[in-house]
Write an enzyme that holds these catalytic residues in place. Sequence first.
Site, PDB file in Angstrom:
ATOM      1  N   HIS A   7      -7.929  -0.439   2.664  1.00 57.68           N
ATOM      2  CA  HIS A   7      -8.413  -0.782   4.019  1.00 57.68           C
ATOM      3  C   HIS A   7      -7.356  -1.360   4.293  1.00 57.68           C
ATOM      4  CE1 HIS A   7      -9.171  -4.389   1.026  1.00 57.68           C
ATOM      5  NE2 HIS A   7      -8.827  -4.551   2.107  1.00 57.68           N
ATOM      6  N   HIS A  78      -3.811  -7.553   6.685  1.00 57.86           N
ATOM      7  CA  HIS A  78      -3.558  -7.382   5.666  1.00 57.86           C
ATOM      8  C   HIS A  78      -3.615  -5.974   5.481  1.00 57.86           C
ATOM      9  CE1 HIS A  78      -6.988  -8.790   3.578  1.00 57.86           C
ATOM     10  NE2 HIS A  78      -7.038  -7.287   3.307  1.00 57.86           N
ATOM     11  N   GLU A 128      -2.604  -6.583  -0.050  1.00 61.98           N
ATOM     12  CA  GLU A 128      -3.248  -7.002  -0.929  1.00 61.98           C
ATOM     13  C   GLU A 128      -3.212  -5.870  -1.811  1.00 61.98           C
ATOM     14  OE1 GLU A 128      -7.431  -7.059   0.147  1.00 61.98           O
ATOM     15  OE2 GLU A 128      -8.227  -7.771  -1.974  1.00 61.98           O
TER      16      GLU A 128
HETATM   17 CO    CO Z   1      -8.855  -7.183   1.859  1.00 58.78          CO
END
Ligand code: CO
Length: 135
Positions: A7, A78, A128
């Site tokens: 994502h 992020h 991440e």
């Molecule tokens: Co995230």
Amino acid sequence: MITRLDHVAIAVPDLEAAIRRFSEDLGIALEGREDVEAASTSTAFFPIPGTRIELVHPLRGQGPIAKYLETKGGGMHHLCFETDDIDADMARLKSLGYRFLSEKATPGAHGARVAFLHPKGTDGVLIELSEHPHA
Ligand code: CO
């Protein structure tokens, strides 16, 4: 091993307004919402083929997203890559000199285990890593 872009996360000061923007104005269907206690975030997910947009908002006005909004307002927060083995990837990246925001993977949304690379080692981009629960 990193397998896909899981994502892209956007920090938003007004979660309801941002959900309306993505679902009504941009026409991307809302998949769901989840409060993640461990990360102090309230999140909303918008799948788009191959990946998802994740809106992140501070849970009860606390935590790292609250700080981010205070200093920067909303913005791209992020990128998240899915990995099939987060412990192995963390060990490998640490051996290459990368630092993480936490020593070990922590609980994320959807029951995933997540860890963030320190943005100082990645040209300012917060990255991440996320390992999804195995069936
Ligand atoms: Co995230």
